[in-house]
Every structure is written in structure tokens, then in C-alpha cells.
Design a protein around this motif. Structure first.
Motif, PDB file in Angstrom:
ATOM      1  N   SER A  81       0.798  -1.236   0.000  1.00 32.53           N
ATOM      2  CA  SER A  81       0.000   0.000   0.000  1.00 32.53           C
ATOM      3  C   SER A  81       0.830   1.286   0.000  1.00 32.53           C
ATOM      4  CB  SER A  81      -1.025   0.000   1.127  1.00 32.53           C
ATOM      5  OG  SER A  81      -0.414  -0.167   2.363  1.00 32.53           O
ATOM      6  N   PRO A  82       1.960   1.396   0.719  1.00 27.88           N
ATOM      7  CA  PRO A  82       2.722   2.654   0.619  1.00 27.88           C
ATOM      8  C   PRO A  82       3.223   2.933  -0.802  1.00 27.88           C
ATOM      9  CG  PRO A  82       3.461   1.388   2.518  1.00 27.88           C
ATOM     10  CD  PRO A  82       2.550   0.504   1.718  1.00 27.88           C
ATOM     11  N   VAL A  83       3.591   1.880  -1.521  1.00 29.89           N
ATOM     12  CA  VAL A  83       4.061   2.039  -2.902  1.00 29.89           C
ATOM     13  C   VAL A  83       2.880   2.409  -3.801  1.00 29.89           C
ATOM     14  CG1 VAL A  83       5.142   0.868  -4.872  1.00 29.89           C
ATOM     15  CG2 VAL A  83       6.021   0.491  -2.549  1.00 29.89           C
ATOM     16  N   ARG A  84       1.728   1.757  -3.598  1.00 26.24           N
ATOM     17  CA  ARG A  84       0.533   2.113  -4.393  1.00 26.24           C
ATOM     18  C   ARG A  84       0.144   3.573  -4.165  1.00 26.24           C
ATOM     19  NH1 ARG A  84      -1.639  -2.936  -2.580  1.00 26.24           N
ATOM     20  NH2 ARG A  84      -3.103  -1.764  -1.276  1.00 26.24           N
ATOM     21  N   ARG A  85       0.192   4.041  -2.908  1.00 21.34           N
ATOM     22  CA  ARG A  85      -0.133   5.449  -2.630  1.00 21.34           C
ATOM     23  C   ARG A  85       0.849   6.379  -3.331  1.00 21.34           C
ATOM     24  NH1 ARG A  85      -1.338   3.342   2.516  1.00 21.34           N
ATOM     25  NH2 ARG A  85       0.727   3.897   3.294  1.00 21.34           N
ATOM     26  N   TRP A  86       2.141   6.021  -3.315  1.00 25.25           N
ATOM     27  CA  TRP A  86       3.163   6.838  -3.968  1.00 25.25           C
ATOM     28  C   TRP A  86       2.884   6.916  -5.471  1.00 25.25           C
ATOM     29  CZ3 TRP A  86       6.803   6.040  -7.746  1.00 25.25           C
ATOM     30  CH2 TRP A  86       7.781   7.036  -7.869  1.00 25.25           C
ATOM     31  N   ILE A  87       2.574   5.772  -6.077  1.00 26.61           N
ATOM     32  CA  ILE A  87       2.270   5.732  -7.514  1.00 26.61           C
ATOM     33  C   ILE A  87       1.008   6.549  -7.808  1.00 26.61           C
ATOM     34  CG2 ILE A  87       1.506   4.224  -9.408  1.00 26.61           C
ATOM     35  CD1 ILE A  87       3.371   2.049  -8.174  1.00 26.61           C
ATOM     36  N   ALA A  88      -0.033   6.361  -7.018  1.00 27.25           N
ATOM     37  CA  ALA A  88      -1.296   7.085  -7.235  1.00 27.25           C
ATOM     38  C   ALA A  88      -1.091   8.592  -7.130  1.00 27.25           C
ATOM     39  CB  ALA A  88      -2.343   6.615  -6.227  1.00 27.25           C
ATOM     40  N   ALA A  89      -0.245   9.026  -6.204  1.00 24.16           N
ATOM     41  CA  ALA A  89       0.020  10.458  -6.034  1.00 24.16           C
ATOM     42  C   ALA A  89       0.720  11.052  -7.253  1.00 24.16           C
ATOM     43  CB  ALA A  89       0.863  10.689  -4.777  1.00 24.16           C
ATOM     44  N   ARG A  90       1.260  10.215  -8.108  1.00 23.85           N
ATOM     45  CA  ARG A  90       1.949  10.658  -9.318  1.00 23.85           C
ATOM     46  C   ARG A  90       1.136  10.365 -10.574  1.00 23.85           C
ATOM     47  NH1 ARG A  90       4.389  10.302  -5.188  1.00 23.85           N
ATOM     48  NH2 ARG A  90       6.207  11.557  -4.690  1.00 23.85           N
ATOM     49  N   GLY A  91      -0.147  10.084 -10.397  1.00 21.33           N
ATOM     50  CA  GLY A  91      -1.024   9.879 -11.548  1.00 21.33           C
ATOM     51  C   GLY A  91      -1.212   8.447 -11.967  1.00 21.33           C
ATOM     52  N   GLY A  92      -0.695   7.495 -11.218  1.00 25.27           N
ATOM     53  CA  GLY A  92      -0.863   6.081 -11.550  1.00 25.27           C
ATOM     54  C   GLY A  92       0.212   5.573 -12.504  1.00 25.27           C
ATOM     55  N   LEU A  93       0.048   4.318 -12.884  1.00 21.80           N
ATOM     56  CA  LEU A  93       0.995   3.697 -13.816  1.00 21.80           C
ATOM     57  C   LEU A  93       0.649   4.134 -15.230  1.00 21.80           C
ATOM     58  CD1 LEU A  93       1.181   0.091 -12.302  1.00 21.80           C
ATOM     59  CD2 LEU A  93       2.893   1.923 -12.136  1.00 21.80           C
ATOM     60  N   LYS A  94       1.591   4.763 -15.879  1.00 20.50           N
ATOM     61  CA  LYS A  94       1.432   5.275 -17.241  1.00 20.50           C
ATOM     62  C   LYS A  94       2.564   4.744 -18.113  1.00 20.50           C
ATOM     63  CE  LYS A  94      -0.816   9.429 -15.662  1.00 20.50           C
ATOM     64  NZ  LYS A  94      -0.860  10.864 -15.624  1.00 20.50           N
ATOM     65  N   PRO A  95       2.536   5.045 -19.408  1.00 24.03           N
ATOM     66  CA  PRO A  95       3.628   4.574 -20.273  1.00 24.03           C
ATOM     67  C   PRO A  95       4.999   5.111 -19.853  1.00 24.03           C
ATOM     68  CG  PRO A  95       1.765   5.281 -21.604  1.00 24.03           C
ATOM     69  CD  PRO A  95       1.467   5.684 -20.174  1.00 24.03           C
ATOM     70  N   GLN A  96       5.028   6.322 -19.293  1.00 23.56           N
ATOM     71  CA  GLN A  96       6.303   6.911 -18.874  1.00 23.56           C
ATOM     72  C   GLN A  96       6.746   6.321 -17.534  1.00 23.56           C
ATOM     73  OE1 GLN A  96       3.441   8.804 -19.218  1.00 23.56           O
ATOM     74  NE2 GLN A  96       3.764   9.334 -21.358  1.00 23.56           N
ATOM     75  N   MET A  97       8.015   6.075 -17.414  1.00 24.53           N
ATOM     76  CA  MET A  97       8.595   5.530 -16.189  1.00 24.53           C
ATOM     77  C   MET A  97       8.621   6.613 -15.117  1.00 24.53           C
ATOM     78  SD  MET A  97      10.318   2.524 -15.333  1.00 24.53           S
ATOM     79  CE  MET A  97      11.120   1.940 -16.809  1.00 24.53           C
ATOM     80  N   ILE A  98       8.262   6.231 -13.887  1.00 27.54           N
ATOM     81  CA  ILE A  98       8.439   7.101 -12.723  1.00 27.54           C
ATOM     82  C   ILE A  98       9.378   6.374 -11.767  1.00 27.54           C
ATOM     83  CG2 ILE A  98       6.287   8.392 -12.924  1.00 27.54           C
ATOM     84  CD1 ILE A  98       5.070   6.526 -10.797  1.00 27.54           C
ATOM     85  N   PHE A  99      10.198   7.136 -11.060  1.00 23.26           N
ATOM     86  CA  PHE A  99      11.231   6.528 -10.229  1.00 23.26           C
ATOM     87  C   PHE A  99      11.040   6.846  -8.754  1.00 23.26           C
ATOM     88  CE2 PHE A  99      13.067   6.887 -14.445  1.00 23.26           C
ATOM     89  CZ  PHE A  99      13.608   5.623 -14.616  1.00 23.26           C
ATOM     90  N   LEU A 100      11.157   5.810  -7.948  1.00 22.60           N
ATOM     91  CA  LEU A 100      11.113   5.923  -6.488  1.00 22.60           C
ATOM     92  C   LEU A 100      12.514   5.639  -5.981  1.00 22.60           C
ATOM     93  CD1 LEU A 100       9.695   6.102  -3.732  1.00 22.60           C
ATOM     94  CD2 LEU A 100       9.005   3.705  -4.036  1.00 22.60           C
TER      95      LEU A 100
END
Length: 152
Positions: free
Chosen positions: A111-130
Motif C-alpha cells: 500500500s505505501p508504494v501504491r499510494r506513492w504511484i497514485a500520487a503521481r497519476g498512476g501507472l502510465k507509459p512513462q517511467m516514474i522513479f522511487l
């Protein structure tokens, strides 16, 4: 005398360790097929091995976060997790987002990772980095161990 006592303690500690205390180190894993990673990390779930993330773990590699117990994952200051939507090859060899696989991947994450991803707009084609402090706030820090092996 302090040195001898410390050396003896280290020898006894190492002598008492067995294979269940082994570690797998992830340093440069760009991912691949989700199913392959699910299988790989499900087998590690029961192995007792610690996962040290010490570099890039991107795409399907991040499945480790959901398949291996949280207390057996640690991160170094070099850890860098990359997330994006799941995709398939479509017509003309172009990448096409697979909504079902993306949802399945997302649901694997803690859940902490899902919240982090959701706060950045969700999983999209562009890579996001934690990485950095944000990542260190979610996972315990680890220190490299000479016994850690790289899975590649």
C-alpha cells in the motif's frame, strides 16, 4: 584486546549463519515479462533469502515488492525503482498498454508504494522513479554484504 574480541565475535557470527541468511542483490535489472518475475520472486518468498536492492530495479523487477515479504527487502542509497504501465506488442510492433496487466501489477505492490504511484497519476507509459529519502522511508536500509549474489 578489543580487536581480538571483535574479530572473535565476527567469526562466531559468520560461523553461525547458514544458507537461509543468504542475500540476493539487485543492481541493474530493467525488467521483462511480468510472469517470469512473479515465478522468480514467488520461489524466493519461501527461501529465507534477503533481497538487497542496490541499483536499478525497473518494470517487472518491481514485482519483488509484492512477492517477497517486506521485512526481507532492504535498500541501499543506490536503489532506484522504476514503475510504468504494463504493455503488449500491438499492430506494427508498437507498444499498447494492457489495462488488465497494469491493474494486476499495481495490485501486487504494498500500500505505501501504491499510494506513492497514485500520487503521481498512476501507472502510465512513462517511467516514474522511487528512490532516495522517499524509498528509504518505505524500506529498511541495508548495507552490502560480501555474501550477496547478483541474480544475473
Amino acid at each position: 584486546m578489543k580487536f581480538a574480541t571483535g574479530l572473535l565475535a565476527a567469526v562466531l557470527l559468520l560461523a553461525g549463519m547458514n544458507a537461509s541468511h543468504a542475500a540476493i542483490r539487485i543492481t541493474d535489472d530493467r525488467g521483462g515479462q511480468i510472469g517470469t518475475y512473479v515465478d522468480k520472486y514467488q520461489s524466493l518468498r519461501t527461501s529465507g533469502e534477503t533481497i538487497i536492492i542496490d541499483g536499478l530495479c525497473a518494470s517487472a523487477c518491481t514485482v519483488v515488492l509484492g512477492e517477497v515479504p517486506h521485512d526481507r527487502i532492504c535498500v541501499t542509497s543506490h536503489a532506484n525503482l522504476g514503475f510504468h504501465a504494463a504493455w503488449d506488442l500491438g499492430a506494427n510492433g508498437r507498444a499498447v498498454i494492457n489495462p488488465n496487466a497494469t491493474q494486476a501489477l499495481y495490485s501486487l505492490y504494498p500500500s505505501p508504494v501504491r499510494r506513492w504511484i497514485a500520487a503521481r497519476g498512476g501507472l502510465k507509459p512513462q517511467m516514474i522513479f522511487l528512490r532516495g529519502k522517499e524509498l528509504m522511508s518505505m524500506y529498511r536500509p541495508c548495507y552490502l554484504d560480501a555474501r550477496a549474489s547478483s541474480p544475473h
